[in-house]
Design an enzyme around this catalytic site. Structure first.
Site: not given
Ligand code: PGA
Length: 252
Positions: A9-11, A95, A97, A167, A173, A213, A234-235
């Site tokens: 997930n590149w956001k 998600h 967010e 999640e 994050g 994470s 994500g990251g």
């Molecule tokens: P993260 O994000 O790996 O940076 O914690 C995961 C996500 O939001 O899907």
């Protein structure tokens, strides 16, 4: 046997050149992981370019969100048909967010999910508790409520085409990863909910990713849990080596 599925997930990161380079870098090495499904989910505006960069590889393409409406006067929105039109196979829905910042409810997620399924997309539906909810001992209840609301009216035939991502919001994050045991407990509960709503055969088929994470150094311990079938990253999905390091943790 459920095939592990690792999605990035590149956001809202990268520019066009960076997105294409990252996708091409992953696609070039995707064949090193024949027992794992891999996908990247770039921002909408780079889907086309990334799709072209990964064409012919085993790397799948996904979007991070979509509109529940099929078409029409919805300024700024993107439909499921537009996503399949540019080569998307997957779409991330609900998600945390989206839920927290853009106030998406379970009912909103459900409408998007039904639209995604109608368009033959594979939805990756996110659920997960806040830190305050975990501390109040409400994790199981919160996840059950999100599952019930997000998957309302989904038939058995549709359910087997879905992916769930657990999640925990406090792990996204933050560098605070759930322990394999904490994650496994929720994954087991989720599979139990699927079994109660459908049956054990269907529950056995559904892939449940963990997200929050995930890094190359913690991937294997998470992914070796019996009910953890992959990761939504994500990251660590923004670097070829990190993303593929996680894929290596899923490779049998
Ligand atoms: P993260 O994000 O790996 O940076 O914690 C995961 C996500 O939001 O899907």
């Amino acid at each position: 046997m459920r095939r592990p599925f690792i999605a990035g997930n590149w956001k809202m990161h990268l520019d066009r050149g960076g997105a294409v380079a990252l996708a091409a870098g992953i696609a070039r090495r995707a064949a090193e992981f024949p027992s794992v499904d891999l996908a990247v989910c770039p921002p909408f505006v780079y889907l086309d370019a990334v799709g072209a960069a990964i064409a012919g590889s085993s790397l799948g393409l996904g979007a991070q969100n979509m509109c529940a409406e099929p078409q029409g006067a919805f300024t700024g929105e993107i439909s499921a048909a537009m996503l399949t039109n540019v080569g998307c196979k997957y779409v991330i829905l609900g998600h945390s967010e989206r839920r927290a910042i853009y106030k998406e409810s379970n009912a909103d997620v459900n409408r998007k999910l039904l639209a995604a399924l109608a368009a033959q997309l594979t939805p990756i539906v996110c659920v997960g508790e806040l830190l305050s909810e975990r501390e109040a001992g409400r994790t199981k209840e919160v996840v059950a409520e999100q599952f019930a609301g997000s998957f309302a009216g989904v038939s058995a035939e549709q359910m087997v085409r879905c992916v769930i991502a657990y999640e925990p919001v406090w792990a996204i994050g933050t560098g605070k990863v759930a322990t394999p045991e904490q994650a496994e407990e929720v994954h087991r509960d989720l599979r139990g909910l699927i079994e109660v709503r459908y049956n054990s055969g269907i529950a056995d088929q559904i892939r449940i990713q963990y997200g929050g994470s995930v890094k190359p150094d913690n991937a294997k311990s998470l992914l070796s849990q019996p009910n953890i079938d992959g990761a939504l990253v994500g990251g660590a999905s923004l670097k070829v080596d990190d993303f593929l390091g996680i894929a290596a943790g899923a490779q049998s």
